[in-house]
Design a protein around this motif. Structure first.
Motif, mmCIF file in Angstrom:
data_model
loop_
_atom_site.group_PDB
_atom_site.id
_atom_site.type_symbol
_atom_site.label_atom_id
_atom_site.label_comp_id
_atom_site.label_asym_id
_atom_site.label_seq_id
_atom_site.Cartn_x
_atom_site.Cartn_y
_atom_site.Cartn_z
ATOM 1 N N GLU A 175 18.794 -56.448 58.055
ATOM 2 C CA GLU A 175 18.224 -55.235 57.453
ATOM 3 C C GLU A 175 18.651 -55.049 55.991
ATOM 4 O OE1 GLU A 175 16.051 -53.566 59.254
ATOM 5 O OE2 GLU A 175 15.796 -51.718 58.103
ATOM 6 N N SER A 176 19.697 -55.758 55.533
ATOM 7 C CA SER A 176 20.082 -55.608 54.121
ATOM 8 C C SER A 176 19.383 -56.630 53.218
ATOM 9 C CB SER A 176 21.610 -55.654 53.950
ATOM 10 O OG SER A 176 22.162 -56.842 54.441
ATOM 11 N N ALA A 196 6.825 -57.118 52.100
ATOM 12 C CA ALA A 196 6.731 -58.265 53.022
ATOM 13 C C ALA A 196 5.325 -58.364 53.617
ATOM 14 C CB ALA A 196 7.780 -58.124 54.122
ATOM 15 N N ARG A 197 4.750 -57.202 53.960
ATOM 16 C CA ARG A 197 3.390 -57.234 54.545
ATOM 17 C C ARG A 197 2.384 -57.747 53.520
ATOM 18 N NH1 ARG A 197 4.289 -51.846 56.167
ATOM 19 N NH2 ARG A 197 5.531 -51.985 58.044
ATOM 20 N N ALA A 198 2.499 -57.245 52.290
ATOM 21 C CA ALA A 198 1.543 -57.669 51.243
ATOM 22 C C ALA A 198 1.708 -59.160 50.961
ATOM 23 C CB ALA A 198 1.774 -56.851 49.970
ATOM 24 N N ALA A 199 2.941 -59.632 50.937
ATOM 25 C CA ALA A 199 3.204 -61.049 50.643
ATOM 26 C C ALA A 199 2.635 -61.933 51.749
ATOM 27 C CB ALA A 199 4.698 -61.279 50.488
ATOM 28 N N ALA A 200 2.674 -61.426 52.985
ATOM 29 C CA ALA A 200 2.186 -62.230 54.118
ATOM 30 C C ALA A 200 0.710 -62.589 53.948
ATOM 31 C CB ALA A 200 2.405 -61.470 55.422
ATOM 32 N N ALA A 254 14.653 -50.485 52.127
ATOM 33 C CA ALA A 254 14.036 -51.300 53.179
ATOM 34 C C ALA A 254 12.612 -50.850 53.515
ATOM 35 C CB ALA A 254 14.905 -51.256 54.425
ATOM 36 N N ARG A 255 12.325 -49.558 53.346
ATOM 37 C CA ARG A 255 10.963 -49.090 53.669
ATOM 38 C C ARG A 255 9.949 -49.799 52.788
ATOM 39 N NH1 ARG A 255 7.266 -45.712 51.779
ATOM 40 N NH2 ARG A 255 8.539 -45.165 49.970
ATOM 41 N N VAL A 256 10.199 -49.805 51.491
ATOM 42 C CA VAL A 256 9.280 -50.489 50.574
ATOM 43 C C VAL A 256 9.397 -52.012 50.756
ATOM 44 C CG1 VAL A 256 8.639 -50.831 48.155
ATOM 45 C CG2 VAL A 256 9.289 -48.559 48.964
ATOM 46 N N GLU A 267 16.094 -57.767 48.280
ATOM 47 C CA GLU A 267 17.470 -57.316 48.016
ATOM 48 C C GLU A 267 17.513 -55.849 48.381
ATOM 49 O OE1 GLU A 267 20.016 -59.125 46.940
ATOM 50 O OE2 GLU A 267 18.935 -60.989 46.565
ATOM 51 N N LEU A 268 17.962 -55.557 49.589
ATOM 52 C CA LEU A 268 17.883 -54.186 50.097
ATOM 53 C C LEU A 268 19.268 -53.537 50.105
ATOM 54 C CD1 LEU A 268 15.404 -55.046 52.992
ATOM 55 C CD2 LEU A 268 14.881 -54.502 50.611
#
Ligand code: NAD
Length: 463
Positions: free
Chosen positions: A409-410, A199-203, A192-194, A212-213
């Motif tokens: 979170e998963s 998610a930030r980069a994709a935004a 989940a950390r990565v 898929e966490l």
């Protein structure tokens, strides 16, 4: 590889996609067949790579990596025409005559980033779906499974259309450079950390993502089941790949009397699966690297060892282990374990178990070993997870008709079978209507009493 090299690789795939080569079903089928040949003709190379990366027994490489991809391919080839066909949609009377349909078109260039634990399945599973849906693909295997990553870099260009499909090997700098590029979908599997970094980069580019966490997938067992049979399935699911499975049961919830009977049976099951010394078994994997070994080794102190407990740092070996008398605030109960350690938490009964699970983050999978209908229903109603297994562990993940993914979170998003195809498609809504006869005059201004009556009549029908 520099950032410019990476930008060039992505740009080349975009050019290929823009020429339209990836769209015909014939091209898509050829890619899926290419992957099939890459796995079957070179199976010895994949076996060797996974043995080097994870001490993986060859049978398990086929079972848990290669076969999963081969069955995805067979399923996709069988259903591709239907999945890709336009889907007719019924039109309301006011819009007839006309034709409404959904066209599934490829998104463009997609990035698939995968982890090391099932390094073939978790890269090629999403890639099969992306290619079936007609996309160009950039694959980023995990640097933590270096032999498998090298096999991808070598074999993918030999078996797939290199104009549209590329492999970028590397670690954080390379992945960071990839994430700066604009993709049409990013499919990430890992922690989940990565996941948050992705998610930030994709935004930045408003790129849709699948994450898929992992997380702590709970297991509850009661005494309505044959505990010896349950112990065997649990031991297999937990200790497969030395516990480094995203859907492995993470911790066990059971009442004191059930735990007292079940724990020794898990010990017996471990001995049946791996012999009295799992380190000597050719069928038991190792921890991926020394850093993860140290994290897991430290967790062994979080409870009383009831089964296993042996370690060998030089061999990155941790025995299949069950821990009892574990505090809920101990690290082993706070982090995802992702290793061969099963902590046992005693509960008052299934309602207590449901409450404890619901109080935590939503897991990828939830396992309940119980033949009681009320118990099963209580878990289904009272908890949320990506998947639920009743009297099974892990194997639900291999059923192609069951969409695979997490919640909260998963993770987010689904794949496997048609779910993967739609993940990598834009469902374009199309409405086509002849200009005559003009059925729309009824809703054009100026609004008259007749229009008003018509609209209110429509409203009545709708409510
Ligand atoms: P990992 O370390 O291999 O990382 C996954 C990918 O992220 C790799 O390709 C890696 O290069 C990349 N990466 C690592 N750090 C990065 C950074 N700072 N920026 C950008 N990219 C980066 O794998 P992991 O995260 O250790 O995998 C284990 C986790 O994955 C567990 O939590 C497990 O539950 C989860 N998992 C989930 C699934 C699933 O299908 N849901 C499957 C397997 C594993």
């Amino acid at each position: 590889m520099t950032s410019d090299d990476i930008a060039g690789i992505v740009a080349e795939r975009r050019r290929a996609f823009d020429t339209g080569i990836t769209k015909p079903l014939k091209w898509r089928r050829a890619q899926l067949e290419g992957i099939r040949r890459m796995l079957t003709e070179r199976s010895a190379e994949w076996e060797a790579a996974l043995a080097a990366d994870l001490h993986r027994p060859p049978t398990e490489t086929h079972l848990a990596d290669i076969n999963v991809v081969l069955s995805e391919i067979a399923h996709a080839l069988k259903h591709l025409r239907r999945w890709a066909a336009p889907k007719r949609v019924a039109l309301p009377m006011a819009l007839q005559p006309g034709r409404g349909y959904v066209l599934r078109e490829p998104l463009g260039v997609v990035l698939v980033i995968s982890p090391w634990n099932y390094p073939v399945q978790l890269l090629l599973g999403p890639v099969v779906a992306a290619l079936a849906a007609g996309n160009a693909v950039v694959m980023k295997p995990s640097e933590l499974a270096p032999a498998t990553s090298a096999a991808f870099a070598k074999l993918v260009p030999q078996y797939l259309d290199a104009r549209a499909v590329a492999v970028v090997e590397g670690a954080v700098p390379e992945t960071t450079a990839l994430l700066e590029q604009r993709f049409d979908h990013i499919f990430y599997t890992g922690g989940a950390r990565v996941g948050r970094i992705v998610a930030r980069a994709a935004a930045e580019h408003l790129t849709p993502i699948s994450l898929e966490l992992g997380g702590k997938s709970p297991l509850y067992v009661d005494d309505s089941v044959d505990l010896a049979a349950a112990a065997k399935r649990i031991a297999w699911g937990k200790f497969l790949n030395a516990g480094q499975t995203c859907v492995a049961p993470d911790y066990l919830l059971a009442t004191k009397p059930v735990a007292a009977k079940l724990v020794p049976l898990i010990g017996d099951a471990v001995a049946e699966l791996y012999g009295s010394d799992a380190q000597a078994s050719g069928d038991y994997s190792r921890i991926v690297n020394p850093a993860r070994f140290r994290v897991l080794d430290a967790m062994l102190a979080d409870g009383t060892v009831a089964v296993g407990g042996g370690t060998d740092a030089d061999d990155k070996y941790i025995a299949p282990t069950v821990l009892t008398e574990v505090a809920e605030d101990a690290p082993v109960m706070q982090e995802e374990i992702f290793g061969p350690i099963l902590p046992v938490i005693e509960v008052d009964g299934h309602e207590d178990a449901v409450r404890r699970i619901a109080a935590r983050e939503k897991p990828l999978a939830l396992y309940v070993f119980s033949n009681r209908d009320d118990v099963r229903k209580a878990f289904l109603r009272g908890t949320s997870s990506g998947a639920v297994g009743f009297n099974v562990a892990v194997v639900q993940q291999t059923v192609i008709g069951l969409p695979f993914g997490g919640v909260g979170e998963s993770g987010m998003g689904r794949y496997r079978g048609e779910a993967g195809f739609t993940t990598f498609s834009n469902e374009k809504a199309v409405l086509s209507k002849p200009l005559a006869p003009e059925s729309l005059t009824m809703i054009f201004p100026p609004y008259t009493k007749r229009t008003d009556g018509f609209v209110r009549g429509m409203l009545r029908k709708l409510s």
